[in-house]
Design a protein around this motif. Structure first.
Motif: not given
Length: 106
Positions: A34-53
């Motif tokens: 919805k909005d680029e100004s919203i912090p990552f943690d507050e973004q909808p789950e469907g908009a997140k890409i997680f980095f893992w190692e």
């Protein structure tokens, strides 16, 4: 199930699969964004890409050696790190019966 940056997931039976979520970005191309100004943690789950190692390199190296042999140029098709949507990590967590590692007192 909630995923957060900094979580470390461990598997008792498959330690080569242990991983830590170390970062993430927002997928601005999905409908849930919805909005680029919203912090990552507050973004909808469907908009997140997680980095893992992976966190247990010794177990991972042993696993890759058992699958590919000792003399190899890479770990392909097994990755030391990557990025994925939530569903990819959830599938891995369920498949390997993983739990969040409790943070140790500092």
């Amino acid at each position: 199930m909630e995923l957060k940056i900094g979580q470390e997931w461990i598997s008792e039976k498959h330690p080569h699969e242990n991983f830590k979520i170390y970062g993430g970005i927002v997928d601005t191309c999905v409908d849930s964004f919805k909005d680029e100004s919203i912090p990552f943690d507050e973004q909808p789950e469907g908009a997140k890409i997680f980095f893992w190692e992976r966190t247990d390199y010794a177990s991972f190296d042993k696993y890759v050696e058992s699958k590919l042999g000792r003399n190899r140029d890479s770990t392909h098709p097994f990755a030391r790190c990557g990025e994925t949507k939530k569903s990819g990590l959830i599938a891995k967590i369920k498949k390997f019966s993983m739990t969040v590692k409790e943070k140790e007192d500092e």
